[in-house]
Design an enzyme around this catalytic site. Structure first.
Site, mmCIF file in Angstrom:
data_model
loop_
_atom_site.group_PDB
_atom_site.id
_atom_site.type_symbol
_atom_site.label_atom_id
_atom_site.label_comp_id
_atom_site.label_asym_id
_atom_site.label_seq_id
_atom_site.Cartn_x
_atom_site.Cartn_y
_atom_site.Cartn_z
ATOM 1 N N ARG A 1 11.373 24.775 -4.290
ATOM 2 C CA ARG A 1 10.836 25.802 -5.196
ATOM 3 C C ARG A 1 9.536 26.380 -4.680
ATOM 4 O O ARG A 1 9.102 27.427 -5.128
ATOM 5 C CB ARG A 1 10.694 25.235 -6.616
ATOM 6 C CG ARG A 1 12.060 25.092 -7.283
ATOM 7 C CD ARG A 1 11.988 24.354 -8.565
ATOM 8 N NE ARG A 1 11.438 23.027 -8.356
ATOM 9 C CZ ARG A 1 10.934 22.272 -9.312
ATOM 10 N NH1 ARG A 1 10.898 22.715 -10.542
ATOM 11 N NH2 ARG A 1 10.489 21.074 -9.045
ATOM 12 N N GLN A 2 8.926 25.708 -3.701
ATOM 13 C CA GLN A 2 7.733 26.287 -3.048
ATOM 14 C C GLN A 2 8.215 27.031 -1.802
ATOM 15 O O GLN A 2 7.907 26.674 -0.679
ATOM 16 C CB GLN A 2 6.739 25.191 -2.705
ATOM 17 C CG GLN A 2 6.198 24.487 -3.944
ATOM 18 C CD GLN A 2 5.159 23.443 -3.592
ATOM 19 O OE1 GLN A 2 4.212 23.721 -2.876
ATOM 20 N NE2 GLN A 2 5.344 22.234 -4.094
ATOM 21 N N HIS B 1 17.243 26.114 -3.659
ATOM 22 C CA HIS B 1 16.644 26.960 -4.694
ATOM 23 C C HIS B 1 16.718 28.428 -4.290
ATOM 24 O O HIS B 1 16.953 29.305 -5.124
ATOM 25 C CB HIS B 1 15.198 26.530 -4.918
ATOM 26 C CG HIS B 1 14.472 27.404 -5.875
ATOM 27 N ND1 HIS B 1 14.824 27.502 -7.191
ATOM 28 C CD2 HIS B 1 13.435 28.269 -5.691
ATOM 29 C CE1 HIS B 1 14.027 28.366 -7.788
ATOM 30 N NE2 HIS B 1 13.189 28.851 -6.907
ATOM 31 N N ARG C 1 6.306 32.561 -15.588
ATOM 32 C CA ARG C 1 5.619 31.266 -15.561
ATOM 33 C C ARG C 1 4.120 31.481 -15.582
ATOM 34 O O ARG C 1 3.623 32.512 -15.112
ATOM 35 C CB ARG C 1 5.983 30.511 -14.283
ATOM 36 C CG ARG C 1 7.326 29.822 -14.393
ATOM 37 C CD ARG C 1 7.319 28.519 -13.621
ATOM 38 N NE ARG C 1 8.621 27.862 -13.715
ATOM 39 C CZ ARG C 1 8.905 26.909 -14.582
ATOM 40 N NH1 ARG C 1 8.013 26.491 -15.447
ATOM 41 N NH2 ARG C 1 10.103 26.344 -14.586
ATOM 42 N N ASP D 1 16.306 33.007 -15.105
ATOM 43 C CA ASP D 1 15.177 33.813 -14.623
ATOM 44 C C ASP D 1 15.671 34.752 -13.525
ATOM 45 O O ASP D 1 16.782 34.565 -13.003
ATOM 46 C CB ASP D 1 13.988 32.951 -14.147
ATOM 47 C CG ASP D 1 14.374 31.935 -13.085
ATOM 48 O OD1 ASP D 1 15.155 32.287 -12.189
ATOM 49 O OD2 ASP D 1 13.895 30.794 -13.158
ATOM 50 N N ASP E 1 0.833 -1.215 0.000
ATOM 51 C CA ASP E 1 0.000 0.000 0.000
ATOM 52 C C ASP E 1 0.866 1.263 0.000
ATOM 53 O O ASP E 1 0.365 2.364 0.233
ATOM 54 C CB ASP E 1 -0.941 0.001 1.215
ATOM 55 C CG ASP E 1 -0.170 0.022 2.526
ATOM 56 O OD1 ASP E 1 1.078 0.004 2.498
ATOM 57 O OD2 ASP E 1 -0.812 0.069 3.594
ATOM 58 N N GLY F 1 12.305 22.235 -19.578
ATOM 59 C CA GLY F 1 11.645 23.312 -20.314
ATOM 60 C C GLY F 1 12.361 24.656 -20.206
ATOM 61 O O GLY F 1 12.546 25.355 -21.215
ATOM 62 N N THR F 2 12.781 25.010 -18.999
ATOM 63 C CA THR F 2 13.444 26.308 -18.794
ATOM 64 C C THR F 2 14.695 26.404 -19.664
ATOM 65 O O THR F 2 14.912 27.384 -20.388
ATOM 66 C CB THR F 2 13.817 26.474 -17.298
ATOM 67 O OG1 THR F 2 12.616 26.415 -16.542
ATOM 68 C CG2 THR F 2 14.559 27.766 -17.029
ATOM 69 N N LYS G 1 11.964 35.468 -17.342
ATOM 70 C CA LYS G 1 11.042 34.345 -17.595
ATOM 71 C C LYS G 1 9.777 34.553 -16.785
ATOM 72 O O LYS G 1 9.839 34.862 -15.603
ATOM 73 C CB LYS G 1 11.719 33.035 -17.167
ATOM 74 C CG LYS G 1 10.841 31.812 -17.291
ATOM 75 C CD LYS G 1 11.566 30.524 -16.859
ATOM 76 C CE LYS G 1 11.418 30.232 -15.390
ATOM 77 N NZ LYS G 1 12.005 28.962 -14.961
#
Ligand code: R5P
Length: 301
Positions: A95-96, A129, A191, A166, A36, A224-225, A189
């Protein structure tokens, strides 16, 4: 004072390298994942009165690796060590690091709280980050810059301009360009916050024509960046694009888009384990074990 190093499952190879540099063997531990998906850990070493280090990269699948780390800490604490240090070559959720929109959580701080609440006395981590995350901790944090492993290789390139992908990464790229006395260019950049991983616009500020553009970032996820940045830099006349990032937390397909992109070289470190099937000819992986081992050595001598 004797020391023991345990490793979670995220990057056993790096943990072995670090412990071998330190002349230690990895402590025996059993980590089981039930059907599980629940995890159970059991340490099989005596840790009483010892300095314990638990190495775990909070890479994809991040929640699984985070849970292993927390459970390992609890198992170790029950053995009454002298001190316990979390060694996170990659700090997931970084990144948060701030509330972008009303109603969001501050995930990087939640991770910090979890690390403290399970009883870690100290944290060693690489290339956060955002350094503001250091302020989320009450325990001491040793923050290592992973970019130093690339300095020599970049120094060997000709006509280089360092590029920040960025505005958020500006300080990191600035420090890197200062260390090598190189010019700096910026990519603006934006987002699309309603669509994860989607970039809405990018623009180059600075002169890159005829130069080798070295993009400096903390992490590659989808790629992507970097790929969008490389297209733009080549459009602006860059003759070569080298993308370097400390952490390679590739999601499926990142290897393919980077391979087929205008990026000429992709340089990353091994803070995150990249399976062989994700390696490609433009990719070069720089070792990070000695940087991390040096930080641990300072604590155990
Ligand atoms: C963004 O702020 C980060 O520093 C990286 O540039 C980004 O997270 C890389 O993600 P991706 O490879 O998905 O573009």
């Amino acid at each position: 004072m004797s020391s023991v190093i345990f490793s979670g499952n995220s990057n056993q190879h790096l943990s072995k390298e670090i412990s071998s540099i330190l002349g230690l063997s990895l402590g025996k531990v059993e980590i089981i994942h039930f059907a599980d998906s629940e995890c159970r850990v059991r340490i099989q070493e005596d840790v009483e009165g010892k300095d314990v280090f638990i190495i775990q990269s909070l890479s994809n699948p991040v929640d699984e690796h985070l849970m292993e780390l927390l459970l390992l800490a609890d198992a170790v604490k029950r053995g009454e060590p002298r001190k316990i240090t979390a060694v996170l070559p990659y700090y997931g959720y970084a990144r948060q690091d701030r509330i972008h929109r009303h109603g969001e959580c501050l995930s990087a701080q939640v991770v910090a709280k979890m690390i403290e609440v399970v009883g870690f006395d100290k944290l060693i981590t690489v290339e956060l980050h955002n350094e503001a995350i250091l302020g989320f901790f009450k325990i001491p944090v040793i923050h290592i810059s992973g970019l130093s492993v690339f300095l020599e290789a970049v120094n060997d390139l000709k006509d280089v301009v360092v590029v920040t992908p960025d505005a958020g990464a500006l300080k990191r790229a600035q420090n890197f360009s200062d260390d090598l006395n190189l010019p700096l260019a910026l990519i603006e950049k934006k987002r699309d916050l309603d669509h994860p991983h989607k970039i809405s616009s990018m623009k180059v500020v600075g002169d890159v024509a005829g130069k080798t553009a070295v993009i400096v970032d903390d992490v590659i996820v989808t790629g992507g960046t970097l790929v969008n940045a490389a297209f733009l830099l080549k459009q602006e006349g860059a003759k070569q694009v080298v993308a370097l990032a400390t952490h390679a937390d590739f999601v499926g397909g990142a290897d393919k888009i980077l391979k087929e992109s205008p990026v000429d070289k992709v340089w990353v470190t091994d803070t995150i384990h990249l399976p062989l099937k994700m390696h490609f000819s433009k990719l070069q992986i720089f070792p990070s074990a000695s940087l991390i081992a040096a930080a641990i050595r300072k604590m155990i001598k």
